[in-house]
Design an enzyme around this catalytic site. Structure first.
Site, PDB file in Angstrom:
ATOM      1  N   GLU A 137      72.410 -44.904 -65.783  1.00 11.73           N
ATOM      2  CA  GLU A 137      72.716 -43.485 -65.751  1.00 11.73           C
ATOM      3  C   GLU A 137      72.345 -42.800 -67.064  1.00 11.73           C
ATOM      4  O   GLU A 137      72.239 -43.432 -68.115  1.00 11.73           O
ATOM      5  CB  GLU A 137      74.180 -43.247 -65.418  1.00 11.73           C
ATOM      6  CG  GLU A 137      75.171 -43.617 -66.503  1.00 11.73           C
ATOM      7  CD  GLU A 137      76.611 -43.461 -66.033  1.00 11.73           C
ATOM      8  OE1 GLU A 137      76.866 -43.554 -64.820  1.00 11.73           O
ATOM      9  OE2 GLU A 137      77.476 -43.258 -66.897  1.00 11.73           O
ATOM     10  N   ARG A 310      85.592 -51.658 -63.922  1.00 11.58           N
ATOM     11  CA  ARG A 310      86.484 -51.086 -64.930  1.00 11.58           C
ATOM     12  C   ARG A 310      87.293 -52.175 -65.626  1.00 11.58           C
ATOM     13  O   ARG A 310      87.724 -53.136 -64.993  1.00 11.58           O
ATOM     14  CB  ARG A 310      87.427 -50.065 -64.290  1.00 11.58           C
ATOM     15  CG  ARG A 310      86.694 -48.909 -63.605  1.00 11.58           C
ATOM     16  CD  ARG A 310      87.648 -47.970 -62.888  1.00 11.58           C
ATOM     17  NE  ARG A 310      86.920 -46.908 -62.191  1.00 11.58           N
ATOM     18  CZ  ARG A 310      86.432 -47.002 -60.967  1.00 11.58           C
ATOM     19  NH1 ARG A 310      86.623 -48.133 -60.279  1.00 11.58           N
ATOM     20  NH2 ARG A 310      85.772 -46.013 -60.422  1.00 11.58           N
TER      21      ARG A 310
END
Length: 462
Positions: A137, A310
């Site tokens: 990203e 995460r």
């Protein structure tokens, strides 16, 4: 061209005002969920609604499937299939969001297939791999934006962790300085962490293994006493200069500790590079690189994947083991895709950002009838003046092929093709299919107030 709508995403870290203002949405009350992201998407779970001629409603994914060559182009269809190659978002973080890593290619494929075999629904909260693709990203700040990205040099990590009077920080310092003299024979106290290293770690230098262990200490430690981390970090701030990288790193950790007051993973931010972006500045985050966004509003574009692993600073599912299998522990300076010779360069009214991948690029531009200098472009041209001189002045051309999304972020503007002219006001967007060919973006003569506007333009780099 087709009018396209953003898909709103509500998360605990989002804003109550920023995206609502840009997209002219109702302001939210204190009990309503925060608005965190607006997706322009061909992703299967959240395709963007769009309007076809005659007012017929559809969505981007269905239209691409029905006519992939017309919508995304022959080149993109052959390389990526009948899909949107990228996912384009505008995000706004009011509080820090999760410490995370995006899985690398083979881990993404293996994890996606494994969770499918286990029968875990794609929208299940415990699902980690929603796609089989790695997610690389890029972020471009639309206002001052702070983040932590990748690992800093070990000497910087030690300096910051030693400044924090907290037992977990001291354990992390020990992990960073406890050397392995023989590969495969780690200090006994780190045997549990070393078995979680990726297979590639067999070739790592000892320094990288120590970074892994210190990171592991923080993300696997039990919750601390409420407020103890924030207090220790604030005390550390008193002993460093008021500006500079040390203070920036500590400030990010303080904000994270304020939001997650018992989570020791916030200390990982002291191992990472603090990133402070002004409007128009950017950072690229390849799969495997640890990162956490702290505060601000930005454009974000990525491969068409919603994979997130995460490790902390979140109320969502944590997948520590899979995160560690993809973790890139090599210290490195964050990548700015607008500073690369392979990125198209900034000119007076347009900046483009192009990492070295084939799925996407992004442009941030302005149109103005007064033709005045755009301070953002001027600042970046000055910053990369040596690069500009080396490669010479260029007139940047927006791609004329592939799937493109144009979003008006301020004021108003016009998008013109050989067959159509569309006016956009702030918060409005169009999807420009490959078959439309060359486009021009200019001043909207019927725009409100002064004739000016700014825009984001997402595309493949064809």
């Amino acid at each position: 061209m087709y009018p396209i709508e953003a898909v709103p995403k509500h998360y605990a870290w989002g804003s109550r005002t920023c995206l609502q203002t840009m997209f002219h949405l109702p302001q939210q009350g204190p009990q309503e969920p925060r608005l965190a992201e607006m997706w322009f998407s061909g992703h299967p779970q959240s395709p963007s609604p769009m309007k076809l001629p005659g007012g017929v409603s559809s969505n981007l994914l269905d239209e691409i499937h029905s006519n992939p060559v017309a919508m995304v182009g022959e080149h993109a269809s052959q390389e990526f299939g009948p899909v949107m190659p990228y996912l384009f978002k505008v995000i706004s973080a009011e509080i820090p969001l999760s410490l995370q890593v995006h899985p690398v290619d083979f881990e993404a494929r293996a994890g996606y297939n494994r969770e499918n075999d286990l029968g875990i629904a794609l929208d299940a909260p415990e699902r980690s791999f929603k796609d089989s693709l790695a997610k690389n990203e890029m972020l471009v700040a639309l206002e001052p934006f702070t983040a932590s990205v990748g690992f800093a040099p070990v000497i910087d990590q030690l300096r910051l962790l030693r400044s924090v009077n907290h037992p977990i920080a001291r354990q992390m310092v020990h992990a960073l300085t406890a050397r392995t003299f023989h590969v495969g024979q780690p200090p006994q106290e780190y045997a549990a962490s070393d078995v979680m290293m990726p297979m590639s770690s067999i070739t790592w230098p000892d320094s990288r293994r120590r970074i892994f262990r210190a990171f592991h200490v923080a993300i696997t430690s039990p919750p601390t006493d409420a407020g103890s981390l924030e207090q220790a970090l604030r005390e550390a701030c008193e002993n460093v200069p008021e500006s500079g990288r040390q203070r920036e790193a500590l400030n990010g950790a303080v904000q994270a500790a304020k939001a997650f007051d018992t989570d020791p993973s916030v200390l990982c931010l002291l191992m990472m590079n603090p990133v402070v972006l002004a409007e128009g500045e950017s950072v690229y985050i390849p799969a495997g690189l640890p990162h956490a966004y702290i505060h601000g509003t930005a454009a974000e574009i990525m491969t068409n994947s919603d994979n997130v692993l995460r490790a902390g600073m979140t109320i969502k599912h944590r997948d520590i083991s899979n995160l560690l299998h993809s973790l890139n522990c090599q210290p490195a300076t964050p990548i700015d895709p607008s500073s690369s010779a392979f990125a198209a360069l900034a000119i007076q009214d347009l900046i483009t950002y192009r990492p070295k991948i084939s799925e996407y690029m992004l442009a941030y531009g302005r149109v103005d009838s007064a033709s005045g200098a755009w301070p953002i472009a001027g600042r970046l041209i000055q910053r990369y003046g040596e690069l500009m001189q080396k490669y010479g002045p260029q007139r940047l051309q927006l791609p004329s092929d592939g799937p493109r999304v144009l979003l008006c972020t301020e004021g108003s503007l016009q998008c013109i093709t050989a067959l159509q002219r569309v006016s956009l006001d702030q918060g409005e967007a169009v999807f420009i299919p490959a078959q439309d060919g060359h486009i021009d973006i200019g001043v909207n003569p019927e725009g409100h107030e002064a004739s000016h506007g700014s825009y984001l333009f997402a595309s493949t780099p064809f």
